[in-house]
Design a protein around this motif. Structure first.
Motif, short mmCIF file in Angstrom:
data_model
loop_
_atom_site.label_atom_id
_atom_site.label_comp_id
_atom_site.label_asym_id
_atom_site.label_seq_id
_atom_site.Cartn_x
_atom_site.Cartn_y
_atom_site.Cartn_z
N LEU A 189 11.50 -17.13 15.51
CA LEU A 189 11.67 -16.84 14.09
C LEU A 189 11.17 -18.04 13.30
CD1 LEU A 189 15.36 -17.34 12.95
CD2 LEU A 189 14.51 -18.19 15.11
N ASP A 190 10.85 -17.78 12.05
CA ASP A 190 10.35 -18.83 11.17
C ASP A 190 11.50 -19.30 10.28
OD1 ASP A 190 8.96 -20.55 9.59
OD2 ASP A 190 7.43 -19.13 8.95
N LEU A 191 12.05 -20.47 10.61
CA LEU A 191 13.19 -20.99 9.86
C LEU A 191 12.82 -21.43 8.46
CD1 LEU A 191 15.20 -23.12 12.47
CD2 LEU A 191 15.77 -20.88 11.52
N SER A 192 11.54 -21.57 8.15
CA SER A 192 11.16 -21.97 6.80
C SER A 192 11.54 -20.93 5.76
CB SER A 192 9.65 -22.23 6.73
OG SER A 192 8.92 -21.07 7.06
N ALA A 193 11.71 -19.66 6.20
CA ALA A 193 12.17 -18.63 5.26
C ALA A 193 13.61 -18.86 4.84
CB ALA A 193 12.01 -17.25 5.87
N LEU A 194 14.42 -19.45 5.73
CA LEU A 194 15.82 -19.74 5.41
C LEU A 194 15.99 -21.15 4.86
CD1 LEU A 194 17.51 -18.19 8.57
CD2 LEU A 194 17.24 -17.14 6.33
N PHE A 195 15.21 -22.10 5.38
CA PHE A 195 15.29 -23.49 4.94
C PHE A 195 13.90 -23.94 4.49
CE2 PHE A 195 18.30 -22.77 8.43
CZ PHE A 195 19.50 -23.04 7.78
N ALA A 209 12.81 -26.45 3.11
CA ALA A 209 12.48 -27.86 3.36
C ALA A 209 11.79 -28.05 4.70
CB ALA A 209 13.74 -28.72 3.29
N LEU A 210 11.99 -27.12 5.63
CA LEU A 210 11.36 -27.22 6.95
C LEU A 210 9.95 -26.66 6.96
CD1 LEU A 210 14.30 -26.14 9.31
CD2 LEU A 210 13.48 -28.46 8.86
N ALA A 211 9.50 -26.07 5.87
CA ALA A 211 8.19 -25.40 5.86
C ALA A 211 7.04 -26.34 6.24
CB ALA A 211 7.94 -24.76 4.49
N PRO A 212 6.94 -27.57 5.68
CA PRO A 212 5.82 -28.43 6.09
C PRO A 212 5.87 -28.81 7.56
CG PRO A 212 6.81 -29.20 4.03
CD PRO A 212 7.74 -28.18 4.60
N ILE A 213 7.07 -29.06 8.09
CA ILE A 213 7.18 -29.44 9.50
C ILE A 213 6.75 -28.29 10.40
CG2 ILE A 213 8.77 -30.24 11.29
CD1 ILE A 213 10.47 -31.48 9.12
N ILE A 214 7.22 -27.08 10.09
CA ILE A 214 6.87 -25.92 10.91
C ILE A 214 5.40 -25.58 10.78
CG2 ILE A 214 7.32 -23.45 11.21
CD1 ILE A 214 10.20 -23.96 10.41
N ARG A 215 4.88 -25.70 9.56
CA ARG A 215 3.47 -25.34 9.34
C ARG A 215 2.52 -26.23 10.12
NH1 ARG A 215 -1.00 -24.81 9.58
NH2 ARG A 215 -2.55 -24.10 8.09
N LEU A 267 11.31 -24.59 19.84
CA LEU A 267 11.56 -23.21 19.42
C LEU A 267 12.00 -23.13 17.97
CD1 LEU A 267 13.38 -21.82 22.59
CD2 LEU A 267 11.03 -21.41 21.89
N LEU A 268 12.75 -24.14 17.51
CA LEU A 268 13.24 -24.12 16.13
C LEU A 268 12.16 -24.51 15.13
CD1 LEU A 268 16.82 -25.68 16.49
CD2 LEU A 268 16.21 -23.27 16.25
N LEU A 269 11.29 -25.42 15.51
CA LEU A 269 10.29 -25.95 14.58
C LEU A 269 8.92 -25.30 14.78
CD1 LEU A 269 11.26 -29.73 14.61
CD2 LEU A 269 11.99 -27.92 13.03
N SER A 270 8.90 -24.07 15.25
CA SER A 270 7.67 -23.31 15.38
C SER A 270 8.04 -21.82 15.26
CB SER A 270 6.99 -23.59 16.72
OG SER A 270 7.83 -23.24 17.79
#
Length: 378
Positions: A320-326, A328-334, A313-316
């Motif tokens: 919510l999309d945590l890459s907007a707040l962090f 650094a997580l954008a590549p992992i979530i993407r 749930l956190l990495l997708s």
């Protein structure tokens, strides 16, 4: 090949005789249909309500805000006590409070800290409210700001202001305005109601993907224990580990595919969510083969299993999309498999092809490992 078909059929019959598999097969669609049916339509399509507390005698600014009430946000005029009570109870997303000396501060151009925004723990649209309030304030001040500019730049003399002021207050017609038209990536018009429905469908599809991921991880443990059974150990030298695992996996993946397809029938446009299940389950099925071969890998899955739903749930972008707040997580979530699945559901089939390509790579690694274990002919 006849042995492979026979073993595949026997494995499928074994899966169908398992009460646990039938419980999962029925439980997943039941949960999705229940969630989709119990979601009130008015809660999906109703605009978010925002309170507005105006000083006594100030109605023009409230009228400007009410003109911008629509399908997304609805501004409601209220008292300060009612606004605080409704925001605290979560019935209103937030509330805008104007000071008692609002007009005097506008005349003095004291705009810093002019508004007070009341928010609660569940407030989400207050950034949009800030933008709307800023637009209304600019509309309210634009005639005076334009007059000041004309005087400061020397374009008009003070005695000429009375002549040009009607033009400063004039509202431009649509052909003279800079209009912004919003549309989706595929070129269709942006409809807030359709976007709300799509958000609910994406939420349920994402939760289905998480449950199928958990199912495949349990499947990896089952395959690992099956490989360690005495019957399988006696059968491997005769038929090989690879064909046995592929037949067993193929039979085991039919049930989650059917459960996922049945659960996604509850969504709007179910075909766009069901078809991407094929590359998604192929990816996790190929990963299951690699996990089941090594006891050290599938043996730690029971320990990691409680963390899988949370990390999924956190990495997708399901909730919510945590890459907007962090960032650094954008590549992992993407590039997470669940994100690729959801993007495929949205029409980005290149992401589905990427899942298929990754599954083929895993299958190639598995076949290469199995080929190395075959002894050379004397």
């Amino acid at each position: 090949m006849s042995f492979f078909r026979s073993f595949l059929w026997e494995s499928l019959c074994t899966q169908l005789t398992s009460r646990r598999n039938w419980a999962l097969l029925l439980l997943l669609p039941l949960l999705t249909f229940t969630a989709a049916r119990r979601m009130p339509p008015e809660e999906v399509s109703a605009p978010v309500q925002v309170g507005v507390v105006l000083p006594e005698g100030e109605s023009d600014f409230g009228a400007l805000l009410e003109e911008r009430s629509g399908l997304v946000v609805e501004f409601c005029i209220s008292s300060l006590e009612e606004a605080e009570r409704r925001v605290a109870a979560g019935r209103w997303d937030c509330a805008l409070v104007l000071p008692d000396d609002f007009q005097a501060r506008l005349d003095r151009r004291e705009l810093e800290g002019l508004f007070t925004l009341l928010i609660g723990p569940s407030s989400v649209v207050y950034p949009l409210v800030r933008e709307t309030v800023t637009a209304c304030l600019a509309q309210r001040l634009s005639p005076e700001l334009a007059a000041d500019y004309l005087l400061d730049s020397g374009i008009a003399a003070p005695e000429q202001l009375d002549q040009v002021r009607p033009r400063l207050n004039q509202v431009l017609a649509d052909p003279d305005r800079v209009l912004v038209s919003l549309e989706t990536v595929d070129g269709s018009s942006l409809d807030p109601i359709l976007l709300a429905d799509r958000g609910i469908s994406q939420l349920l599809a994402g939760l289905t993907a998480v449950l199928l991921l958990i199912w495949t991880l349990f499947l990896a443990m089952d395959l690992g224990r099956w490989l360690d059974s005495p019957f399988t150990r006696r059968l491997i030298p005769l038929r090989g580990r690879g064909p046995l695992l592929l037949a067993r996996l193929g039979a085991a993946l039919i049930l989650p595919l059917c459960a996922g397809a049945l659960s996604l029938l509850a969504l709007d446009r179910p075909t766009s969510y069901i078809l991407p299940l094929v590359p998604y389950l192929l990816f996790w099925g190929a990963g299951t083969l690699l996990l089941a071969r090594h006891r050290g890998l599938w043996g730690v899955l029971p320990i990691l299993m409680p963390f899988v739903p949370v990390l999924s749930l956190l990495l997708s972008p399901i909730l919510l999309d945590l890459s907007a707040l962090f960032p650094a997580l954008a590549p992992i979530i993407r590039w997470s498999p669940i994100t690729l699945y959801l993007r495929t559901c949205g029409g980005a089939w290149t992401d589905g092809l990427l899942l298929t390509a990754a599954a083929l790579v895993f299958f190639s690694l598995f076949c290469g490992i199995e080929m190395k274990k075959i002894p050379a002919a004397p």
